[in-house]
Design a protein around this motif. Structure first.
Motif, short mmCIF file in Angstrom:
data_model
loop_
_atom_site.label_atom_id
_atom_site.label_comp_id
_atom_site.label_asym_id
_atom_site.label_seq_id
_atom_site.Cartn_x
_atom_site.Cartn_y
_atom_site.Cartn_z
N ALA A 113 -30.38 -2.10 -46.54
CA ALA A 113 -30.03 -2.21 -45.12
C ALA A 113 -30.34 -3.59 -44.55
N ARG A 114 -30.80 -4.50 -45.39
CA ARG A 114 -31.20 -5.82 -44.91
C ARG A 114 -29.99 -6.63 -44.46
N SER A 115 -30.16 -7.35 -43.33
CA SER A 115 -29.10 -8.20 -42.81
C SER A 115 -29.71 -9.44 -42.19
N PHE A 116 -28.87 -10.27 -41.63
CA PHE A 116 -29.33 -11.49 -40.96
C PHE A 116 -30.28 -11.17 -39.81
N PHE A 117 -30.08 -10.02 -39.18
CA PHE A 117 -30.85 -9.66 -37.98
C PHE A 117 -32.10 -8.83 -38.29
N SER A 118 -32.31 -8.49 -39.55
CA SER A 118 -33.39 -7.56 -39.90
C SER A 118 -34.74 -8.01 -39.38
N GLU A 119 -35.06 -9.29 -39.57
CA GLU A 119 -36.38 -9.77 -39.17
C GLU A 119 -36.53 -9.78 -37.65
N ILE A 120 -35.44 -10.08 -36.94
CA ILE A 120 -35.51 -10.13 -35.48
C ILE A 120 -35.72 -8.74 -34.90
N ILE A 121 -34.95 -7.77 -35.36
CA ILE A 121 -35.03 -6.44 -34.76
C ILE A 121 -36.26 -5.67 -35.23
N SER A 122 -36.92 -6.14 -36.29
CA SER A 122 -38.14 -5.46 -36.74
C SER A 122 -39.38 -5.96 -35.99
N SER A 123 -39.24 -7.05 -35.23
CA SER A 123 -40.36 -7.57 -34.46
C SER A 123 -40.82 -6.53 -33.45
N ILE A 124 -42.12 -6.30 -33.38
CA ILE A 124 -42.67 -5.28 -32.48
C ILE A 124 -42.93 -5.92 -31.12
N SER A 125 -42.34 -5.37 -30.08
CA SER A 125 -42.48 -5.92 -28.74
C SER A 125 -43.64 -5.29 -27.97
N ASP A 126 -44.06 -4.08 -28.36
CA ASP A 126 -45.16 -3.43 -27.65
C ASP A 126 -45.84 -2.44 -28.58
N VAL A 127 -47.14 -2.29 -28.39
CA VAL A 127 -47.91 -1.30 -29.14
C VAL A 127 -48.87 -0.61 -28.17
N LYS A 128 -48.92 0.72 -28.23
CA LYS A 128 -49.78 1.49 -27.33
C LYS A 128 -50.48 2.59 -28.12
N LEU A 129 -51.79 2.66 -27.98
CA LEU A 129 -52.57 3.74 -28.58
C LEU A 129 -52.51 4.96 -27.68
N SER A 130 -52.49 6.14 -28.28
CA SER A 130 -52.44 7.37 -27.49
C SER A 130 -53.74 7.53 -26.71
N TYR A 133 -38.19 7.52 -33.58
CA TYR A 133 -37.27 7.90 -32.53
C TYR A 133 -36.28 6.76 -32.26
N PRO A 134 -35.01 6.92 -32.66
CA PRO A 134 -34.02 5.89 -32.34
C PRO A 134 -33.79 5.83 -30.83
N VAL A 135 -33.85 4.63 -30.25
CA VAL A 135 -33.67 4.48 -28.81
C VAL A 135 -32.21 4.19 -28.47
N HIS A 136 -31.64 3.19 -29.12
CA HIS A 136 -30.21 2.89 -28.92
C HIS A 136 -29.61 2.41 -30.24
N GLU A 137 -29.55 3.33 -31.19
CA GLU A 137 -29.03 3.02 -32.52
C GLU A 137 -27.57 2.57 -32.46
N TYR A 138 -26.89 2.98 -31.41
CA TYR A 138 -25.48 2.60 -31.27
C TYR A 138 -25.29 1.09 -31.08
N LEU A 139 -26.37 0.37 -30.82
CA LEU A 139 -26.26 -1.09 -30.66
C LEU A 139 -26.30 -1.82 -31.99
N ARG A 140 -26.55 -1.11 -33.08
CA ARG A 140 -26.65 -1.79 -34.37
C ARG A 140 -25.35 -2.53 -34.71
N SER A 141 -24.23 -1.98 -34.31
CA SER A 141 -22.95 -2.64 -34.58
C SER A 141 -22.68 -3.80 -33.63
N LYS A 142 -23.53 -3.95 -32.59
CA LYS A 142 -23.33 -5.00 -31.59
C LYS A 142 -24.35 -6.13 -31.73
N LEU A 143 -25.10 -6.17 -32.84
CA LEU A 143 -26.19 -7.14 -32.96
C LEU A 143 -25.70 -8.57 -32.91
#
Length: 455
Positions: free
Chosen positions: A281-298, A327-337
């Motif tokens: 599944a690796r692509s040009f955008f893989s590293e960008i979209i795997s970056s974690i923007s937020d982390v929260k402990l329960s 949980y996919p949030v907006h998987e439909y954007l994968r084709s719009k990367l």
């Protein structure tokens, strides 16, 4: 589509409905008015927002809204103050924005409230207090504050305290500056309520709330040669109950759990949470979209939630190999990367939050949409919901919100919106959940939407 929640204790069905919207509904909005962070305090009585103009607005729960049946989640403006001003670093010829990056509340210990706010470089501790009395009858000055002529003072007076109109005052108690070379992206209070951490792209510092001129560097990932830099810190947070533990996420999609008991400099993590990448599944955008923007402990401290560009992951702190829930949030954007990369939306940093009972998750998307997921037993998913923070909701108070659906293909049903019609300027980046009730706050450009459940 509504989801069923038993967290109300009655086994009733929860339907989200509009409660309030704060801020002007006009289309002409200045950059300074855009909301940049949202945070409830520990009992949910106060709700603070920061904006790009450096202002902090605090809302207070309307007492009448708690007494009515059913309860209402309504808030009124409590205090507004200028937290940060624009600055200029003459040594680096660099402008420092006044934008409020984060707000964190301290637990209340007396009649006053305390909160931390930060822009890119400077953290401030604010005291917010009420004053409903005034002192009159001073000997050395007039009622207006002007000094009295000493030659006209013929007798001593006993000052008296009289009732006055309620005033809410915000005053800076501490200013923590000059400790970060790079932009601060996170602040987090420790469970001891005496220390806190601040994180920028390459370092994490530990502060004591009483000491402003000294901090301890507890994480430093800056390489000796900056050309060898491969990742940056994106978010950091203390454990909610264990004062020696904290986590931080990186742009490479990893989360590190550190224990301050092991060493003063936590350059060696205790645990590393990373999901193996699918090579197919690796692509040009893989590293960008795997970056974690937020982390929260329960809230109870066993689980941890991370948000990357396309989805949410829930990790068990006792299992590093893979997330227990995805949980996919907006998987439909994968084709719009590709187009999202061209308009820089792919670098948007979405936040996420837990409900007070840790059974639900919330995060934002585009087109004014935000997602609410209900966690099921054993990691299964029982309900997920897409809602919209829309201005026309203000015309339908207490009315159930209509669930929204996005069609990933050209063929769409009557109640669906095409992915090609999404407005990527309407971003829901900042959300907050009331710590004890089903009340949520969603920041949409300059507007703060408040929604609540309706049983």
């Amino acid at each position: 589509m509504f989801y069923r929640s038993n967290s109300d204790g009655n086994g009733g069905e929860t339907t989200w409905c509009f409660s309030q919207v704060k801020g002007t509904l006009e289309d002409d909005v200045t950059e300074a008015d855009l909301i940049s962070c949202v945070e409830f305090n520990h009992d949910g009585e106060l709700l603070a927002t920061g904006d790009k103009g450096g202002r902090v607005v605090i809302f207070q729960r309307d007492p009448a809204s708690k007494q009515c049946v059913p309860k209402k989640g309504e808030y009124n403006v409590y205090s507004t103050f200028q937290s940060h001003e624009p600055e200029f670093d003459y040594l680096k010829s660099l402008e420092i924005e006044e934008k409020i990056n984060k707000i964190r509340w301290l637990k209340r210990k007396n009649q006053a409230h305390f909160l931390l706010s930060t822009n890119d470089k400077t953290i401030k501790l604010w005291k917010v207090s009420e004053r409903d009395k005034r002192v009159t009858g001073y000997n050395t000055r007039e009622e207006g504050g002007r000094p009295r002529d000493p030659t006209r003072i013929t007798q001593l007076r006993v000052p008296t305290v009289r009732p006055a109109e309620l005033m809410v005052e915000a005053s800076p108690r501490r200013i923590f500056a000059n400790a970060h070379t790079y932009h601060i992206n996170s602040i987090s209070l420790n469970s001891d309520q005496e220390t806190y951490l601040s994180a920028d792209d390459l370092r994490i510092n530990l502060w004591h709330l009483e000491i402003t001129d000294q901090s301890f560097n507890i994480v430093d990932i800056k390489p000796a040669n900056m050309e060898e830099l491969t990742e940056v810190i994106t978010a950091a947070e203390f454990h909610p109950t264990e004062c020696n533990l904290f986590v931080y996420s990186s742009s490479k999609g990893t989360i590190r759990l550190c224990d301050m008991r092991a060493a003063a400099l936590c350059d060696r993590h205790a645990k590393l949470f990373e999901e193996p990448e699918d090579p197919h599944a690796r692509s040009f955008f893989s590293e960008i979209i795997s970056s974690i923007s937020d982390v929260k402990l329960s809230n109870e401290g066993r689980y941890m939630m991370s948000r990357d560009y396309l989805g949410l992951k829930v990790w068990d702190l006792r299992m590093e190999t893979k997330p227990v829930e995805t949980y996919p949030v907006h998987e439909y954007l994968r084709s719009k990367l590709c187009s999202l990369y061209e308009n820089d939306c792919i670098f948007d940093k979405f936040e996420c939050c837990w409900s007070g009972d840790d059974q639900r998750l919330m995060t934002g998307s585009y087109n004014g949409f935000f997602r609410v997921f209900e966690r099921g037993a054993g990691g299964g998913r029982r309900g997920e919901l897409t809602l919209e923070a829309a201005r026309d909701a203000a015309a339908r108070p207490r009315q159930p919100l209509r669930a929204r659906r996005v069609a990933a293909t050209a063929k769409r049903k009557k109640d669906e919106i095409s992915v090609d019609c999404l407005d990527f300027n309407k971003k829901i980046l900042h959300t907050a959940w009331h710590p004890h009730e089903s009340i949520i706050a969603v920041a949409a450009t300059n507007n703060l939407f408040i929604f609540q459940d309706k049983f």
